[in-house]
Design a protein around this motif. Structure first.
Motif, PDB file in Angstrom:
ATOM      1  N   GLN A   1       1.367  -5.750  -8.469  1.00 37.17           N
ATOM      2  CA  GLN A   1       0.455  -6.564  -7.666  1.00 37.17           C
ATOM      3  C   GLN A   1       0.595  -6.260  -6.183  1.00 37.17           C
ATOM      4  O   GLN A   1      -0.380  -6.258  -5.449  1.00 37.17           O
ATOM      5  N   CYS A   2       1.804  -5.959  -5.739  1.00 38.28           N
ATOM      6  CA  CYS A   2       2.031  -5.649  -4.327  1.00 38.28           C
ATOM      7  C   CYS A   2       1.261  -4.399  -3.911  1.00 38.28           C
ATOM      8  O   CYS A   2       0.675  -4.345  -2.830  1.00 38.28           O
ATOM      9  N   VAL A   3       1.247  -3.402  -4.773  1.00 39.48           N
ATOM     10  CA  VAL A   3       0.543  -2.153  -4.474  1.00 39.48           C
ATOM     11  C   VAL A   3      -0.959  -2.391  -4.396  1.00 39.48           C
ATOM     12  O   VAL A   3      -1.645  -1.838  -3.532  1.00 39.48           O
TER      13      VAL A   3
ATOM     14  N   ALA B   1      -1.445  -4.502  -0.979  1.00 38.43           N
ATOM     15  CA  ALA B   1      -1.050  -3.878   0.291  1.00 38.43           C
ATOM     16  C   ALA B   1      -0.556  -2.446   0.051  1.00 38.43           C
ATOM     17  O   ALA B   1       0.640  -2.149   0.188  1.00 38.43           O
ATOM     18  N   PRO B   2      -1.459  -1.531  -0.308  1.00 41.63           N
ATOM     19  CA  PRO B   2      -1.048  -0.159  -0.620  1.00 41.63           C
ATOM     20  C   PRO B   2      -0.499   0.610   0.570  1.00 41.63           C
ATOM     21  O   PRO B   2       0.163   1.629   0.387  1.00 41.63           O
ATOM     22  N   GLU B   3      -0.732   0.127   1.782  1.00 44.02           N
ATOM     23  CA  GLU B   3      -0.172   0.772   2.972  1.00 44.02           C
ATOM     24  C   GLU B   3       1.317   0.455   3.122  1.00 44.02           C
ATOM     25  O   GLU B   3       2.035   1.160   3.823  1.00 44.02           O
ATOM     26  N   VAL B   4       1.760  -0.597   2.446  1.00 45.52           N
ATOM     27  CA  VAL B   4       3.140  -1.080   2.591  1.00 45.52           C
ATOM     28  C   VAL B   4       3.973  -0.828   1.337  1.00 45.52           C
ATOM     29  O   VAL B   4       5.165  -0.557   1.433  1.00 45.52           O
ATOM     30  N   PHE B   5       3.340  -0.894   0.169  1.00 47.86           N
ATOM     31  CA  PHE B   5       4.066  -0.769  -1.090  1.00 47.86           C
ATOM     32  C   PHE B   5       3.500   0.354  -1.957  1.00 47.86           C
ATOM     33  O   PHE B   5       2.310   0.619  -1.939  1.00 47.86           O
ATOM     34  N   ASP B   6       4.379   0.964  -2.727  1.00 52.36           N
ATOM     35  CA  ASP B   6       3.985   1.936  -3.744  1.00 52.36           C
ATOM     36  C   ASP B   6       4.903   1.688  -4.940  1.00 52.36           C
ATOM     37  O   ASP B   6       5.753   0.798  -4.894  1.00 52.36           O
TER      38      ASP B   6
ATOM     39  N   GLU C   1       0.620 -12.292   0.867  1.00 58.90           N
ATOM     40  CA  GLU C   1       0.035 -12.542  -0.448  1.00 58.90           C
ATOM     41  C   GLU C   1       0.782 -11.760  -1.525  1.00 58.90           C
ATOM     42  O   GLU C   1       1.066 -12.287  -2.604  1.00 58.90           O
ATOM     43  N   ALA C   2       1.132 -10.520  -1.241  1.00 59.63           N
ATOM     44  CA  ALA C   2       1.888  -9.704  -2.197  1.00 59.63           C
ATOM     45  C   ALA C   2       3.229 -10.349  -2.528  1.00 59.63           C
ATOM     46  O   ALA C   2       3.633 -10.407  -3.692  1.00 59.63           O
TER      47      ALA C   2
END
Length: 68
Positions: free
Chosen positions: A15-17, A20-25, A50-51
């Protein structure tokens, strides 16, 4: 904002990706979170919050940092 992740707690939900794909992978082999940016720009803060909120494993921690 300072972001930390607990890889040992992460369950690979992703869900984090999505938020916020700029922050998490995620690692390809097991889906565990990879932190790309520990201090994201302010415009990304709402998505990162939110992530962290939706993470089912509560593997994302946020610390607010006051810049002077």
């Amino acid at each position: 904002m300072k972001v930390t992740v607990d890889e040992a707690t992460c369950c690979g939900a992703g869900q984090c990706v999505l938020l916020a794909p700029e922050v998490f992978d995620q690692r390809e082999d097991d889906g565990i979170v990879v932190l790309l940016d520990a201090e994201p720009d302010g415009d990304l803060h709402p998505a990162v919050r939110e992530a962290a909120h939706v993470c089912p494993a509560e593997a994302i921690s946020l610390t607010e940092v006051n810049r002077r």
